[in-house]
Design a protein around this motif. Structure first.
Motif, PDB file in Angstrom:
ATOM      1  N   GLY A 102       0.846  -1.190   0.000  1.00  0.00           N
ATOM      2  CA  GLY A 102       0.000   0.000   0.000  1.00  0.00           C
ATOM      3  C   GLY A 102       0.881   1.241   0.000  1.00  0.00           C
ATOM      4  N   SER A 103       0.446   2.305  -0.645  1.00  0.00           N
ATOM      5  CA  SER A 103       1.282   3.509  -0.718  1.00  0.00           C
ATOM      6  C   SER A 103       1.469   4.149   0.657  1.00  0.00           C
ATOM      7  CB  SER A 103       0.693   4.520  -1.707  1.00  0.00           C
ATOM      8  OG  SER A 103      -0.613   4.897  -1.350  1.00  0.00           O
ATOM      9  N   LYS A 104       0.537   3.953   1.578  1.00  0.00           N
ATOM     10  CA  LYS A 104       0.682   4.490   2.938  1.00  0.00           C
ATOM     11  C   LYS A 104       1.966   4.011   3.578  1.00  0.00           C
ATOM     12  CE  LYS A 104      -1.551   4.445   7.497  1.00  0.00           C
ATOM     13  NZ  LYS A 104      -2.724   3.976   8.285  1.00  0.00           N
ATOM     14  N   ASN A 207      -0.052  10.252  -5.710  1.00  0.00           N
ATOM     15  CA  ASN A 207      -0.995  10.311  -6.830  1.00  0.00           C
ATOM     16  C   ASN A 207      -2.058   9.218  -6.735  1.00  0.00           C
ATOM     17  OD1 ASN A 207      -1.991  11.465  -9.140  1.00  0.00           O
ATOM     18  ND2 ASN A 207      -0.447  10.649 -10.515  1.00  0.00           N
ATOM     19  N   ALA A 208      -2.492   8.928  -5.523  1.00  0.00           N
ATOM     20  CA  ALA A 208      -3.401   7.796  -5.299  1.00  0.00           C
ATOM     21  C   ALA A 208      -4.765   7.952  -5.968  1.00  0.00           C
ATOM     22  CB  ALA A 208      -3.590   7.575  -3.795  1.00  0.00           C
ATOM     23  N   TYR A 209      -5.163   9.193  -6.294  1.00  0.00           N
ATOM     24  CA  TYR A 209      -6.508   9.434  -6.826  1.00  0.00           C
ATOM     25  C   TYR A 209      -6.501   9.796  -8.312  1.00  0.00           C
ATOM     26  CZ  TYR A 209      -7.642   9.473  -1.886  1.00  0.00           C
ATOM     27  OH  TYR A 209      -7.774   9.112  -0.566  1.00  0.00           O
ATOM     28  N   SER A 210      -5.426   9.484  -9.007  1.00  0.00           N
ATOM     29  CA  SER A 210      -5.288   9.952 -10.392  1.00  0.00           C
ATOM     30  C   SER A 210      -6.388   9.448 -11.319  1.00  0.00           C
ATOM     31  CB  SER A 210      -3.924   9.533 -10.959  1.00  0.00           C
ATOM     32  OG  SER A 210      -3.892   8.150 -11.272  1.00  0.00           O
ATOM     33  N   SER A 238      -1.180   3.673  -5.950  1.00  0.00           N
ATOM     34  CA  SER A 238      -1.862   2.604  -5.233  1.00  0.00           C
ATOM     35  C   SER A 238      -2.970   2.020  -6.088  1.00  0.00           C
ATOM     36  CB  SER A 238      -2.458   3.178  -3.941  1.00  0.00           C
ATOM     37  OG  SER A 238      -3.357   2.278  -3.347  1.00  0.00           O
ATOM     38  N   LEU A 239      -3.246   0.747  -5.888  1.00  0.00           N
ATOM     39  CA  LEU A 239      -4.392   0.119  -6.547  1.00  0.00           C
ATOM     40  C   LEU A 239      -5.662   0.245  -5.708  1.00  0.00           C
ATOM     41  CD1 LEU A 239      -1.760  -1.341  -7.794  1.00  0.00           C
ATOM     42  CD2 LEU A 239      -3.395  -3.035  -8.586  1.00  0.00           C
ATOM     43  N   SER A 240      -5.539   0.828  -4.526  1.00  0.00           N
ATOM     44  CA  SER A 240      -6.649   0.851  -3.567  1.00  0.00           C
ATOM     45  C   SER A 240      -7.901   1.515  -4.105  1.00  0.00           C
ATOM     46  CB  SER A 240      -6.210   1.553  -2.280  1.00  0.00           C
ATOM     47  OG  SER A 240      -5.284   0.779  -1.571  1.00  0.00           O
ATOM     48  N   LYS A 241      -7.775   2.743  -4.566  1.00  0.00           N
ATOM     49  CA  LYS A 241      -8.945   3.509  -4.973  1.00  0.00           C
ATOM     50  C   LYS A 241      -9.359   3.195  -6.411  1.00  0.00           C
ATOM     51  CE  LYS A 241      -8.691   5.663  -0.998  1.00  0.00           C
ATOM     52  NZ  LYS A 241      -7.375   5.405  -0.445  1.00  0.00           N
ATOM     53  N   THR A 242      -8.373   2.962  -7.283  1.00  0.00           N
ATOM     54  CA  THR A 242      -8.659   2.732  -8.696  1.00  0.00           C
ATOM     55  C   THR A 242      -9.415   1.431  -8.923  1.00  0.00           C
ATOM     56  OG1 THR A 242      -6.635   3.917  -9.242  1.00  0.00           O
ATOM     57  CG2 THR A 242      -7.627   2.594 -10.997  1.00  0.00           C
ATOM     58  N   MET A 245      -9.331  -1.907  -4.093  1.00  0.00           N
ATOM     59  CA  MET A 245      -8.452  -2.916  -3.503  1.00  0.00           C
ATOM     60  C   MET A 245      -7.807  -2.433  -2.206  1.00  0.00           C
ATOM     61  SD  MET A 245      -6.617  -4.456  -6.949  1.00  0.00           S
ATOM     62  CE  MET A 245      -5.702  -5.738  -6.091  1.00  0.00           C
ATOM     63  N   THR A 246      -8.529  -1.642  -1.411  1.00  0.00           N
ATOM     64  CA  THR A 246      -7.927  -1.085  -0.198  1.00  0.00           C
ATOM     65  C   THR A 246      -7.414  -2.176   0.739  1.00  0.00           C
ATOM     66  OG1 THR A 246     -10.154  -0.896   0.744  1.00  0.00           O
ATOM     67  CG2 THR A 246      -9.202   1.087  -0.202  1.00  0.00           C
ATOM     68  N   GLY A 247      -8.159  -3.260   0.877  1.00  0.00           N
ATOM     69  CA  GLY A 247      -7.756  -4.319   1.799  1.00  0.00           C
ATOM     70  C   GLY A 247      -6.628  -5.202   1.292  1.00  0.00           C
ATOM     71  N   TRP A 248      -6.351  -5.158   0.003  1.00  0.00           N
ATOM     72  CA  TRP A 248      -5.302  -6.000  -0.573  1.00  0.00           C
ATOM     73  C   TRP A 248      -3.917  -5.485  -0.224  1.00  0.00           C
ATOM     74  CZ3 TRP A 248      -6.303  -9.986  -4.464  1.00  0.00           C
ATOM     75  CH2 TRP A 248      -7.667 -10.179  -4.726  1.00  0.00           C
ATOM     76  N   ARG A 249      -3.793  -4.210   0.037  1.00  0.00           N
ATOM     77  CA  ARG A 249      -2.541  -3.544   0.379  1.00  0.00           C
ATOM     78  C   ARG A 249      -1.494  -3.722  -0.710  1.00  0.00           C
ATOM     79  NH1 ARG A 249      -4.204  -0.281   1.555  1.00  0.00           N
ATOM     80  NH2 ARG A 249      -2.376   0.673   2.505  1.00  0.00           N
ATOM     81  N   LEU A 250      -1.673  -2.982  -1.783  1.00  0.00           N
ATOM     82  CA  LEU A 250      -0.731  -3.043  -2.900  1.00  0.00           C
ATOM     83  C   LEU A 250      -0.587  -1.664  -3.538  1.00  0.00           C
ATOM     84  CD1 LEU A 250       1.106  -4.701  -4.757  1.00  0.00           C
ATOM     85  CD2 LEU A 250      -0.910  -5.229  -6.154  1.00  0.00           C
ATOM     86  N   GLY A 251       0.650  -1.211  -3.638  1.00  0.00           N
ATOM     87  CA  GLY A 251       0.950   0.048  -4.289  1.00  0.00           C
ATOM     88  C   GLY A 251       2.375   0.021  -4.785  1.00  0.00           C
ATOM     89  N   TRP A 252       2.904   1.186  -5.128  1.00  0.00           N
ATOM     90  CA  TRP A 252       4.296   1.252  -5.571  1.00  0.00           C
ATOM     91  C   TRP A 252       4.823   2.668  -5.453  1.00  0.00           C
ATOM     92  CZ3 TRP A 252       0.280   0.547  -9.152  1.00  0.00           C
ATOM     93  CH2 TRP A 252       0.069   1.596 -10.051  1.00  0.00           C
ATOM     94  N   VAL A 253       6.138   2.778  -5.486  1.00  0.00           N
ATOM     95  CA  VAL A 253       6.816   4.061  -5.624  1.00  0.00           C
ATOM     96  C   VAL A 253       7.664   3.961  -6.881  1.00  0.00           C
ATOM     97  CG1 VAL A 253       8.746   3.338  -4.127  1.00  0.00           C
ATOM     98  CG2 VAL A 253       8.299   5.782  -4.514  1.00  0.00           C
ATOM     99  N   CYS A 254       7.708   5.048  -7.651  1.00  0.00           N
ATOM    100  CA  CYS A 254       8.457   5.018  -8.906  1.00  0.00           C
ATOM    101  C   CYS A 254       9.061   6.384  -9.189  1.00  0.00           C
ATOM    102  CB  CYS A 254       7.560   4.574 -10.062  1.00  0.00           C
ATOM    103  SG  CYS A 254       6.116   5.628 -10.356  1.00  0.00           S
ATOM    104  N   GLY A 255      10.110   6.371 -10.017  1.00  0.00           N
ATOM    105  CA  GLY A 255      10.758   7.623 -10.382  1.00  0.00           C
ATOM    106  C   GLY A 255      12.257   7.538 -10.215  1.00  0.00           C
ATOM    107  N   ASN A 256      12.844   8.528  -9.553  1.00  0.00           N
ATOM    108  CA  ASN A 256      14.297   8.604  -9.380  1.00  0.00           C
ATOM    109  C   ASN A 256      14.838   7.309  -8.775  1.00  0.00           C
ATOM    110  OD1 ASN A 256      16.738   9.234  -7.522  1.00  0.00           O
ATOM    111  ND2 ASN A 256      16.689  10.963  -8.944  1.00  0.00           N
TER     112      ASN A 256
END
Length: 389
Positions: A102-104, A207-210, A238-242, A245-256
């Motif tokens: 999760g992104s949190k 960017n969780a709400y993009s 995060s995949l939570s809102k899109t 999947m809030t309970g699945w706890r899956l997201g990522w960080v990307c970039g530099n």
């Protein structure tokens, strides 16, 4: 034996959404028919095809061991492909993407990678509480950037004192914004990158709400779309809102890649990675038909229109949000945020979030989450009408 918690734990304010959930449960125990517009937790189930992918992955013995590391390469490739298709952003899945529980979790752990005692962290206010709690846990100094209506709910970078900017390690930015539902124009991103370069500040873009936007002509953006962004920052997603999947706890960080590597190093010492069956479900979400996302947007738009039109008909002053599933509503004249929230709970059995609970600049507002169906929203409006503000 007397149990003493750490000084850091004592510094933490009560976690707002835990408190809201506690009050909701107390009201339910009293027999109230609660309409919950408080915590931003989607009420719809995860789409069937994603659940089925997760079920199949759950049965694979190879997914039952420690996942370790930055995530499955197949998941990181799915993230990179999604970014290319959505934002035309090129990401190297080998070193510019790291899976998160999760992104949190990633936002909270980021401070441990970069903040030393006495370093400043620039935090939007009102804003997501984790930006500040991570600062407290690392003995950083929070500097709150007010998000005011007169500034389009954007932080005024020019108003940050130079001595503060020079001591800052991270600036947190979040658009579409929670709680104000604001979106940022292109000029802001350009200015943000220039500001970060000038003072050597890492941009942490949430960017969780993009994917929750309502006008095809005003699609939301990624911070990484802009020239120089990868030099100064990373984006949390995060995949939570899109995908509900809030309970699945899956997201990522990307970039530099260096910032991503530092966050990954912290994670290596705090957790053992994201369960691979969940990552496989995430791959399906990101790479299969996005029709479910289109349907989600239509659903939230209907809810947004019902709530905003209804509140305005009752004399409230509400602007329809262009993005996110939040409505940032000015409270009726003569009331404070906490008074409105208490009145709605006690007299109407409606749960919402006090604006000042997410920062002092939120005083005078309440946040409604569009997490109940239209009939329940209409029921809420009928109750508010009888509430006599």
């Amino acid at each position: 034996m007397k149990i003493e918690t750490s000084e850091k734990l004592k510094k933490l304010p009560p976690y707002l959404f835990i408190e809201i959930d506690r009050k909701k449960k107390e009201a339910i125990e009293r027999g109230a028919d609660i309409i919950s517009l408080g915590v931003g937790d989607p009420d719809m189930p995860t789409p069937k095809h994603i659940v089925e992918a997760g079920q199949k992955a759950l049965a694979k013995p190879q997914n039952h061991q420690y996942p370790f590391g930055a995530g499955m390469l197949s998941f990181r490739k799915a993230v990179a492909g999604w970014y290319k298709k959505k934002f035309n952003v090129d990401l190297n899945p080998d070193n510019e993407v790291c899976a998160l529980i999760g992104s949190k979790e990633g936002i909270g752990h980021m401070h441990l990678a970069f903040v030393n005692p006495g370093d400043v962290v620039l935090i939007p206010e009102p804003g997501y509480p984790v930006y500040n709690t991570g600062t407290i846990f690392t003995d950083g100094i929070p500097y709150f950037m007010p998000l005011l209506e007169k500034n389009g709910f954007l932080p005024d970078l020019d108003a940050i004192p130079e001595d503060v900017a020079k001591k800052a390690k991270i600036i947190f930015v979040n658009y579409p914004n929670n709680p104000t539902a604001a979106i940022a124009p292109k000029e802001f991103y350009v200015k943000l990158i220039q500001f970060a370069k000038k003072y050597n500040i890492i941009v942490a873009y949430d960017n969780a709400y993009s994917e929750i936007y309502y006008d095809e002509n005003e699609k939301t953006m990624s911070f990484l779309e802009f020239e120089g962004a990868k030099e100064v920052g990373v984006e949390f997603h995060s995949l939570s809102k899109t995908y509900n999947m809030t309970g699945w706890r899956l997201g990522w960080v990307c970039g530099n890649k260096d910032i991503v590597a530092a966050i990954a190093k912290v994670k290596d010492n705090y957790d053992s990675g994201v369960f691979q069956a969940v990552q496989e479900a995430g791959i399906t979400a990101l790479t299969s038909s996005q029709e479910c996302v289109e349907e989600m947007r239509k659903m939230y738009k209907a809810r947004r229109d019902a709530l905003c039109d209804g509140l305005n008909a009752l004399g409230w002053n509400v602007t329809k949000p262009k993005a996110s599933f939040y409505v940032w509503a000015k409270v009726p004249k003569g009331y404070k945020s906490s008074e409105v929230v208490a009145k709605l709970l006690d007299e109407c059995a409606i749960v919402c979030t006090p604006g000042n609970g997410m920062g002092k600049s939120g005083e005078g507002y309440v946040r409604f989450a569009l997490t109940v169906p239209v009939p329940r929203i209409k029921e809420a409006l009928a109750r508010i009408k009888n509430c006599k503000f």
